[in-house]
Design an enzyme around this catalytic site. Structure first.
Site, mmCIF file in Angstrom:
data_model
loop_
_atom_site.group_PDB
_atom_site.id
_atom_site.type_symbol
_atom_site.label_atom_id
_atom_site.label_comp_id
_atom_site.label_asym_id
_atom_site.label_seq_id
_atom_site.Cartn_x
_atom_site.Cartn_y
_atom_site.Cartn_z
ATOM 1 N N GLU A 100 0.797 -1.148 -0.011
ATOM 2 C CA GLU A 100 0.139 0.060 -0.009
ATOM 3 C C GLU A 100 0.996 1.355 -0.142
ATOM 4 O OE1 GLU A 100 -3.944 -1.430 2.077
ATOM 5 O OE2 GLU A 100 -2.338 -0.986 3.332
ATOM 6 N N CYS A 113 3.490 8.416 0.767
ATOM 7 C CA CYS A 113 3.959 7.540 1.783
ATOM 8 C C CYS A 113 4.211 6.254 1.145
ATOM 9 C CB CYS A 113 3.052 7.471 3.069
ATOM 10 S SG CYS A 113 3.717 6.272 4.286
ATOM 11 N N CYS A 120 6.655 -6.708 6.978
ATOM 12 C CA CYS A 120 7.766 -6.502 7.897
ATOM 13 C C CYS A 120 8.310 -7.256 8.691
ATOM 14 C CB CYS A 120 7.129 -4.944 8.898
ATOM 15 S SG CYS A 120 8.607 -4.136 9.721
ATOM 16 N N CYS A 124 6.627 -4.742 16.179
ATOM 17 C CA CYS A 124 6.062 -3.708 17.148
ATOM 18 C C CYS A 124 4.666 -4.001 17.617
ATOM 19 C CB CYS A 124 6.168 -2.457 16.605
ATOM 20 S SG CYS A 124 8.052 -1.900 15.995
ATOM 21 N N CYS A 127 1.479 -2.063 15.909
ATOM 22 C CA CYS A 127 1.685 -1.730 14.514
ATOM 23 C C CYS A 127 0.997 -2.832 13.777
ATOM 24 C CB CYS A 127 2.893 -1.326 13.918
ATOM 25 S SG CYS A 127 2.981 -1.241 12.214
ATOM 26 N N CYS A 344 -0.923 5.789 9.949
ATOM 27 C CA CYS A 344 0.315 5.262 10.420
ATOM 28 C C CYS A 344 -0.017 4.123 11.140
ATOM 29 C CB CYS A 344 1.120 6.068 11.391
ATOM 30 S SG CYS A 344 1.426 7.750 10.824
#
Ligand code: SAH
Length: 360
Positions: A100, A113, A120, A124, A127, A344
């Site tokens: 995305e 962005c 990933c 974390c 997230c 975010c």
């Protein structure tokens, strides 16, 4: 020439510097300087069709079309947020995986962005992207094409892209080579010609990557996801901190700052009841004292099945006041596009969808 990637028997050109394409170009009987012309078509004008390259002879264009290809991502979905200013693109990569990108309009600024990895490798806890795991790195061409695509669309409406943030899916410093290559190509004048001051890379705090980037001499803006002002909490919510604790991270940030001479941004996701007290704010201010920086406070955006709490407005205001009273330049990022999960930390693609092969 570097290992120009082959798809079928065609050479994929997107992602290479002209110097690297010279060997290929001369093997087709062309003068070496043609490599730069082709690069300008691919990056600057966003061309995906050799037939458009009118400063090359027709026979050459036909030869190129037979021997080379230009990667072009497909848009699998696009959603606009209620604010009318944010658009989320779901791009499909050549292998069917998806990433995305989020376009944000703010005054005259048009910021994209971009993602650097499918998923990933970090975990974390707050997230969404980390829950996908790392599926693979993006190539430099795939990183760039997010920008090239969106810019082509904007330009068709007489608008243009002005800024880039590498804050999409993935940890850019863990895909170092491709990310740095992409940034150089964004910046070069035959490339996308986006000023280096308008490009920012955000990292989880991968110290070796920060130090390496400092030596690169790129002058790209650095944002660091700090998110906690003490090691106990940071290690709990960001496992990277167990390997590179806060003092080592800040040392690397200072080294970067000195080499690059730009203010660093510290991102701080506010998790209510965990890291949003006035005491936390005071600790944060003390921690970054002496580092020319700004702080970007991000009230946590909801992620499915994750039990953090977005702080109420008063808690955000109190936190920010403490920082401002300590003379820290502080901005609050009420993320754009939360209603379309474009904020975010909300970028996430279900594993089955991420792996679905293209049906084209
Ligand atoms: N891996 C890089 C690039 C991603 S940037 C990095 O960590 O910096 C994404 C930013 O959003 C980071 O600052 C991250 O801390 C923040 N973030 C992650 N999840 C979030 C959430 N649910 N709400 C608000 N911000 C979040």
């Amino acid at each position: 020439m570097a290992d120009v990637s082959q798809s079928g028997n065609r050479v994929e050109l997107k992602g290479f510097f002209p110097g690297e394409l010279e060997g290929f170009v001369t093997s087709l009987g062309l003068e070496p300087y043609r490599a730069r012309q082709i690069a300008a078509w691919i990056y600057n004008r966003g061309s995906i069709d050799f037939a458009e390259m009118t400063d090359l002879a027709k026979g050459v264009r036909t030869k190129l079309a037979r021997r080379a290809s230009i990667l072009s991502l497909k848009v699998a979905a696009r959603s606009g947020a209620d604010d009318g200013e944010t658009v989320k693109y779901l791009f499909e990569l050549p292998d069917g995986r998806r990433v995305e990108s989020v376009l944000m309009r703010d005054g005259r600024r048009r910021t994209l962005c971009v993602s650097s990895q499918v998923g990933c490798p970090l975990d974390c806890t707050f997230c969404a992207t980390g829950r996908m795991g790392l599926l693979r790195n993006l190539s430099a061409g795939e990183i760039l094409d997010q920008l090239i695509y969106v810019r082509r669309e904007l330009r068709a409406r007489g608008d243009d892209l002005t800024n880039v943030v590498m804050m999409g899916m993935g940890e850019p410093l863990l895909n170092y080579g491709n990310v740095v290559r992409a940034i150089r190509l964004m910046n070069l004048d035959y490339g996308l010609a986006i000023g280096i001051r308008r490009i920012t890379l955000s990292t989880v705090g991968y110290v070796p990557g920060i130090l390496r980037l400092a030596r690169e001499g790129l002058k790209v803006g650095l944002a660091v996801s700090l998110n906690a002002a003490d090691d106990a909490l940071r290690s709990r919510i960001m496992s990277i901190n167990r390997r590179w604790p806060i003092h080592e991270l800040l040392e690397a940030v200072r080294a970067y700052r000195q080499r690059i001479d730009r203010r660093v941004t510290f991102e701080y996701v506010l998790l209510h009841g965990l890291n949003d007290s006035m005491e936390d704010a005071r600790r944060l201010a003390a921690l970054v004292r002496g580092i020319p920086c700004k702080v970007n406070v991000i009230p946590w955006n909801p992620v499915e099945d994750v039990a953090f709490v977005r702080p109420p407005r008063e808690a955000v205001d109190r936190f920010v006041d403490v920082l401002r009273n300590a003379h820290l330049t502080t901005t609050v990022r009420y993320s754009r596009g939360v209603d379309i999960a474009a904020g975010c930390g909300q970028l996430y693609i279900r594993p089955d969808a991420a792996a679905t092969a293209s049906v084209v």
